[in-house]
Design an enzyme around this catalytic site. Structure first.
Site, PDB file in Angstrom:
ATOM      1  N   HIS A 130       0.839  -1.203   0.000  1.00 23.09           N
ATOM      2  CA  HIS A 130       0.000   0.000   0.000  1.00 23.09           C
ATOM      3  C   HIS A 130       0.875   1.256   0.000  1.00 23.09           C
ATOM      4  O   HIS A 130       0.616   2.209  -0.755  1.00 23.09           O
ATOM      5  CB  HIS A 130      -0.911  -0.015   1.228  1.00 23.09           C
ATOM      6  CG  HIS A 130      -1.636   1.274   1.477  1.00 23.09           C
ATOM      7  ND1 HIS A 130      -2.940   1.487   1.086  1.00 23.09           N
ATOM      8  CD2 HIS A 130      -1.236   2.422   2.088  1.00 23.09           C
ATOM      9  CE1 HIS A 130      -3.310   2.711   1.441  1.00 23.09           C
ATOM     10  NE2 HIS A 130      -2.294   3.296   2.043  1.00 23.09           N
ATOM     11  N   GLU A 131       1.905   1.267   0.834  1.00 26.29           N
ATOM     12  CA  GLU A 131       2.782   2.440   0.897  1.00 26.29           C
ATOM     13  C   GLU A 131       3.553   2.627  -0.407  1.00 26.29           C
ATOM     14  O   GLU A 131       3.756   3.753  -0.868  1.00 26.29           O
ATOM     15  CB  GLU A 131       3.740   2.320   2.086  1.00 26.29           C
ATOM     16  CG  GLU A 131       3.047   2.234   3.438  1.00 26.29           C
ATOM     17  CD  GLU A 131       2.062   3.365   3.672  1.00 26.29           C
ATOM     18  OE1 GLU A 131       2.274   4.474   3.129  1.00 26.29           O
ATOM     19  OE2 GLU A 131       1.064   3.150   4.379  1.00 26.29           O
ATOM     20  N   HIS A 134       1.455   4.382  -2.908  1.00 30.73           N
ATOM     21  CA  HIS A 134       1.492   5.843  -2.768  1.00 30.73           C
ATOM     22  C   HIS A 134       2.712   6.411  -3.471  1.00 30.73           C
ATOM     23  O   HIS A 134       2.642   7.460  -4.117  1.00 30.73           O
ATOM     24  CB  HIS A 134       1.544   6.221  -1.287  1.00 30.73           C
ATOM     25  CG  HIS A 134       0.205   6.245  -0.607  1.00 30.73           C
ATOM     26  ND1 HIS A 134      -0.873   6.939  -1.119  1.00 30.73           N
ATOM     27  CD2 HIS A 134      -0.223   5.672   0.554  1.00 30.73           C
ATOM     28  CE1 HIS A 134      -1.920   6.790  -0.299  1.00 30.73           C
ATOM     29  NE2 HIS A 134      -1.549   6.024   0.707  1.00 30.73           N
ATOM     30  N   GLU A 201      -6.468   7.137  -0.572  1.00 25.64           N
ATOM     31  CA  GLU A 201      -6.308   5.882   0.152  1.00 25.64           C
ATOM     32  C   GLU A 201      -6.942   4.710  -0.600  1.00 25.64           C
ATOM     33  O   GLU A 201      -6.381   3.617  -0.640  1.00 25.64           O
ATOM     34  CB  GLU A 201      -6.911   5.997   1.553  1.00 25.64           C
ATOM     35  CG  GLU A 201      -6.117   6.873   2.507  1.00 25.64           C
ATOM     36  CD  GLU A 201      -4.669   6.424   2.641  1.00 25.64           C
ATOM     37  OE1 GLU A 201      -4.419   5.214   2.831  1.00 25.64           O
ATOM     38  OE2 GLU A 201      -3.784   7.293   2.535  1.00 25.64           O
TER      39      GLU A 201
END
Length: 315
Positions: A130-131, A134, A201
């Site tokens: 997930h990071e 980003h 998100e």
């Protein structure tokens, strides 16, 4: 499109900053605010990642002192075709993580010791994917600059009472302008900051699930992190609330409302989206994306073997 959206957002934040300056000191105040906003943007571009990591006392680690954690990030970065980011560890019992950096070539990811201790290797992989999403979506630069500008606007609003009430200044709106600068402008900055986090998100969740290959790994991690964040305080985040939207789950409170005033989307909604994504993949075996086999990779559990215990700078 993402670059255009980012530029538009930063222009709005700069205009808001200049508006506060106008309400405090008229044309002169607006020009001063513009100079401050430009300087803030420039400083944030080069130094925001260092500031955020320092605020949370993050320590850089490598394959010698955090081998399993580092290997997870390395394999995920390779899967996403991203440069290897710098890897940091934060000595904090609350499970959480964030990414920062002005571009993929200068990115950093950070996880707390609580994340590595309380989550399985598979769940850690989901979080770090997930990071990295980003980073790949170039969200990190926008989110850190918005955080810096939002904090500066709020601070400028607090100064309005002291510098905006003097009758000898150029404030064209008088005391009303001071009140607007004190209340409305910082509130508007907060709304923009929170809205940015919420919209990005969901996209990072989906791309992160694609990177690690298992949507349910991230879904399970989100559930554990959200429940733990409600019980375990994060002192550094409480002292620096402007950075809260950078984390995968709000580190300040157990906010449940999925509305404009929440720094993050409702966790239940995020989990449901990931579960639906998993169902789509299960129903489409011919999908071009092929997840990694569950018994391979640094987070895989091979028969008869236990995962290697995590070692880090804090033991």
């Amino acid at each position: 499109m993402n670059i255009l959206r980012t530029a538009t957002l930063l222009a709005v934040m700069t205009a808001l900053f200049m508006g506060v300056g106008f309400m405090i000191g008229g044309t002169g105040g607006m020009m001063i605010a513009f100079v401050i906003a430009a300087a803030t943007n420039l400083f944030s571009y080069w130094n925001a990642d260092k500031m955020v990591l320092s605020m949370h006392h993050a320590v850089e680690v490598d394959e010698t002192n955090a081998p399993e954690y580092y290997a997870i990030v390395r394999e995920l970065a390779a899967r996403a075709q991203l440069p290897m980011p710098r890897v940091y560890l934060i000595d904090n019992a609350q499970p959480n993580a964030f990414a920062t950096g002005r571009n993929p070539q200068n990115a950093a990811v950070a996880a707390t010791t609580g994340l590595l201790q309380r989550l399985s290797p598979e769940e850690v992989a989901g979080v770090m994917a997930h990071e990295l999403a980003h980073v790949q979506n170039r969200d990190t630069l926008t989110m850190t600059i918005v955080a810096t500008l939002a904090g500066a606007i709020s601070m400028l609003g607090n100064f309005a009472l002291f510098f905006g009430g003097n009758r000898n200044n150029n404030n064209p709106l008088g005391f009303i302008g001071v009140l607007v600068a004190m209340i409305v402008a910082p509130f508007a900055a907060m709304i923009i900051q929170m809205a940015v986090s919420r919209t990005r998100e969901y996209a990072a969740d989906r791309r992160g699930a694609e990177i690690c290959g298992r949507p349910l790994w991230l879904a399970s991690a989100l559930d554990k992190i959200a429940r733990s964040a409600e019980r375990i305080p994060n002192a550094d985040a409480e002292r620096n609330p402007a950075t809260a939207h950078l984390f995968i789950i709000n580190p300040l409170s157990g906010e449940r409302m999925d509305n404009l005033f929440s720094t993050h989307p409702d966790t239940g909604n995020r989990i449901a989206a990931l579960q639906a994504m998993n169902s789509e993949w299960s129903a489409s075996p011919g999908d071009t994306f092929q997840p990694a086999p569950q018994d391979t990779g640094p987070w895989g559990k091979k028969p008869g073997k236990k995962p290697t215990s995590q070692k880090g700078p804090w033991g």
